[in-house]
Design a protein around this motif. Sequence first.
Motif, short mmCIF file in Angstrom:
data_model
loop_
_atom_site.label_atom_id
_atom_site.label_comp_id
_atom_site.label_asym_id
_atom_site.label_seq_id
_atom_site.Cartn_x
_atom_site.Cartn_y
_atom_site.Cartn_z
N GLY A 1 0.84 -1.14 -0.03
CA GLY A 1 0.11 -0.13 0.03
C GLY A 1 0.92 1.31 0.02
N CYS A 2 1.96 1.28 0.84
CA CYS A 2 2.65 2.34 0.74
C CYS A 2 3.58 2.59 -0.39
CB CYS A 2 3.93 2.33 2.07
SG CYS A 2 5.09 3.63 1.98
N GLY A 3 3.79 1.49 -1.17
CA GLY A 3 4.45 1.74 -2.51
C GLY A 3 3.54 2.38 -3.53
N ILE A 4 2.33 1.71 -3.29
CA ILE A 4 1.13 2.30 -4.33
C ILE A 4 1.11 3.75 -4.23
CG2 ILE A 4 -1.05 2.35 -5.19
CD1 ILE A 4 -0.97 -0.74 -4.42
N CYS A 5 1.01 4.32 -2.86
CA CYS A 5 0.96 5.61 -2.59
C CYS A 5 2.12 6.44 -3.05
CB CYS A 5 0.66 5.78 -0.95
SG CYS A 5 -0.84 5.27 -0.16
N ASN A 6 3.11 6.02 -3.11
CA ASN A 6 4.39 6.58 -3.48
C ASN A 6 4.45 6.91 -4.90
OD1 ASN A 6 7.04 7.54 -1.59
ND2 ASN A 6 5.78 5.80 -0.39
N ILE A 7 3.75 5.64 -5.66
CA ILE A 7 3.66 5.99 -7.26
C ILE A 7 2.38 6.97 -7.43
CG2 ILE A 7 2.61 4.80 -9.19
CD1 ILE A 7 4.11 2.18 -8.22
N GLY A 8 1.41 7.25 -6.48
CA GLY A 8 0.59 8.24 -6.66
C GLY A 8 1.31 9.45 -6.55
N MET A 9 1.98 9.79 -5.58
CA MET A 9 2.79 10.91 -5.56
C MET A 9 3.55 11.32 -6.69
SD MET A 9 1.94 12.33 -2.35
CE MET A 9 3.01 13.40 -1.63
N PHE A 10 4.04 10.28 -7.16
CA PHE A 10 4.96 10.59 -8.46
C PHE A 10 4.00 11.02 -9.76
CE2 PHE A 10 6.43 8.98 -12.74
CZ PHE A 10 7.45 9.44 -12.77
N THR A 11 2.66 10.59 -9.45
CA THR A 11 2.03 11.16 -10.79
C THR A 11 0.84 12.26 -10.40
OG1 THR A 11 0.18 9.25 -10.01
CG2 THR A 11 1.95 8.65 -11.78
N SER A 12 0.95 12.61 -9.05
CA SER A 12 -0.10 13.77 -8.66
C SER A 12 0.00 14.90 -9.46
CB SER A 12 0.11 14.15 -7.22
OG SER A 12 1.13 14.57 -6.93
N ASN A 13 -1.06 15.79 -9.52
CA ASN A 13 -0.99 16.89 -10.21
C ASN A 13 -1.83 18.08 -9.60
OD1 ASN A 13 -3.69 16.28 -11.03
ND2 ASN A 13 -3.24 15.58 -12.90
N SER A 14 -2.04 17.89 -8.42
CA SER A 14 -2.85 18.97 -7.59
C SER A 14 -2.52 18.87 -5.95
CB SER A 14 -4.44 18.82 -7.64
OG SER A 14 -4.81 17.88 -6.88
N TYR A 15 -2.92 19.90 -5.21
CA TYR A 15 -2.54 19.78 -3.71
C TYR A 15 -3.34 18.67 -3.15
CZ TYR A 15 -2.38 21.38 1.14
OH TYR A 15 -2.32 21.01 2.21
N TRP A 16 -4.54 18.94 -3.46
CA TRP A 16 -5.52 17.95 -2.92
C TRP A 16 -5.28 16.42 -3.24
CZ3 TRP A 16 -7.75 20.14 0.80
CH2 TRP A 16 -8.15 21.53 0.76
N GLN A 17 -4.73 15.99 -4.25
CA GLN A 17 -4.25 14.97 -4.61
C GLN A 17 -3.14 14.28 -3.55
OE1 GLN A 17 -3.25 13.97 -8.57
NE2 GLN A 17 -5.33 14.57 -9.23
N LEU A 18 -2.06 15.45 -3.29
CA LEU A 18 -1.03 15.08 -2.23
C LEU A 18 -1.72 14.68 -0.83
CD1 LEU A 18 1.61 17.78 -3.16
CD2 LEU A 18 1.76 15.51 -3.74
N LEU A 19 -2.79 15.59 -0.57
CA LEU A 19 -3.27 15.50 0.80
C LEU A 19 -4.05 14.12 0.96
CD1 LEU A 19 -3.50 17.16 3.24
CD2 LEU A 19 -5.80 17.81 2.50
N LEU A 20 -4.59 13.82 0.01
CA LEU A 20 -5.39 12.65 0.05
C LEU A 20 -4.30 11.16 -0.26
CD1 LEU A 20 -7.93 10.97 0.08
CD2 LEU A 20 -8.04 11.15 -2.46
N ILE A 21 -3.42 11.28 -1.16
CA ILE A 21 -2.46 10.20 -1.11
C ILE A 21 -1.83 9.99 -0.02
CG2 ILE A 21 -0.52 9.49 -2.48
CD1 ILE A 21 -1.64 10.75 -4.88
N TRP A 22 -1.37 11.00 0.62
CA TRP A 22 -0.57 10.89 1.89
C TRP A 22 -1.28 10.58 3.25
CZ3 TRP A 22 3.90 9.55 0.29
CH2 TRP A 22 5.04 9.61 1.21
N SER A 23 -2.59 10.93 3.25
CA SER A 23 -3.33 10.17 4.07
C SER A 23 -3.43 8.89 3.92
CB SER A 23 -4.77 10.78 4.10
OG SER A 23 -4.55 12.18 4.25
#
Length: 417
Positions: free
Chosen positions: A82-104
């Motif tokens: 799950g942590c690995g998938i979230c880190n990929i999500g941070m790599f592909t994120s394109n907004s602040y709210w995505q950062l907030l959700l993914i890191w949660s």
Amino acid sequence: MQQDLVKKLFKVSWLVYFISYIGRLNYAASMIEIGQTEGYTTIQLGAVVTALFISYGIGQLLSGLIGDHFSSRRLVLVGLIGCGICNIGMFTSNSYWQLLLIWSLNGLSLSLIWPPIVKLYTQYMDEDYLHKCCFNIQTSVALGTCFTYLMCSSLLKISIWRNIFLFTSGLLFIAALIWHMTIKQVEKHCVKVIDKAQVIDSEKQIVNNGKEIIETEEKQFKKVLFKSGLVVIFIAILIMGFLKDGIMTWVPQYITDTFGTHAYFSVFLTALLPLVNLTGIYLIKYINEKNSGDDLKTTAIFYGVSVISLALLVVCGRANIYVSVLLFAVVTSCMLGINTILVSVLPTYFAKYNKTALVAGLTNCVTYLGSGLCGYGLGALVEGYGWQVTSMVLVGICLLGIISCIVARPMWQKFKH
């Protein structure tokens, strides 16, 4: 054979915890660069840290509750993936709210790792080796933190911040595979030290006025929470979390704001703190042994040292960048030492109640609620009042830690003996 497998259990759990810290701290280590590149404010950046800490803290509680009933191997495996998938999500994120959700979501994933590891320790290790491992695994925290800041500092010099998360995801997936293969072997061939018969029965019959009364395990555990002083100890743990992760999160920002250094150099200097922190782990072990295992007396002493260091930071920290880093290093060393006793060792005393994972989850939950308060709270304090006032507030918080240890100490000593 048994001893070799137990050693293998410790080694793989050390590796997993080391890499999980990279997946936890890589955002904090690259936070300044993300803010400068994407145009986020200090409060926005701190809110992402807070989101991880709060979700991690709540997840720790849930992990503790389910950790005593589900496979430890599978829980940790899910956490790493799950942590690995979230880190990929941070790599592909394109907004602040995505950062907030993914890191949660990353916080929830990471929360599945520590309580099951403690449960495995209590199942397969004798008491002496168990406590030894609980101290030694804390080196993975210090070295994992150091590696994270050095890695981020290096990658920020040659690449964009997004690649930090892509690289981290690869490490997490490799760790997940190693964990799964190793623990399957341990579960197959290793003999458990604590058998279910050795654990306090879930339904304990007592006789009162000729009538049998069934006292459930849950009711008994609630009594233990208060009699052991654990409820008061939670205050000391909350403060430790506030200072341990909060200071590590905001030191690069402090260095940049106070001395005008570049982001990658601030991150590089912060990487030196965990190396000093290693002394806190073994120093607190030595002092605690000299104090005859008086955990809270030792904890109060370390809080006292932190008060002195933060007071010196208020008086003379702004004069020299290296003096500031040294004073912060003393505080984080003390906090890591306190973390070793209150979060790593303390839950093992509840093994006879079959509540090791639950207490480990509770202590970690409280730790990261403190971290979450610091992530947003310090950002707001700094933005509103500056670092001088913020440092004074930290002194007062440390003093509260000393008071909580003094109050809880008699109850904890009685519970242990």
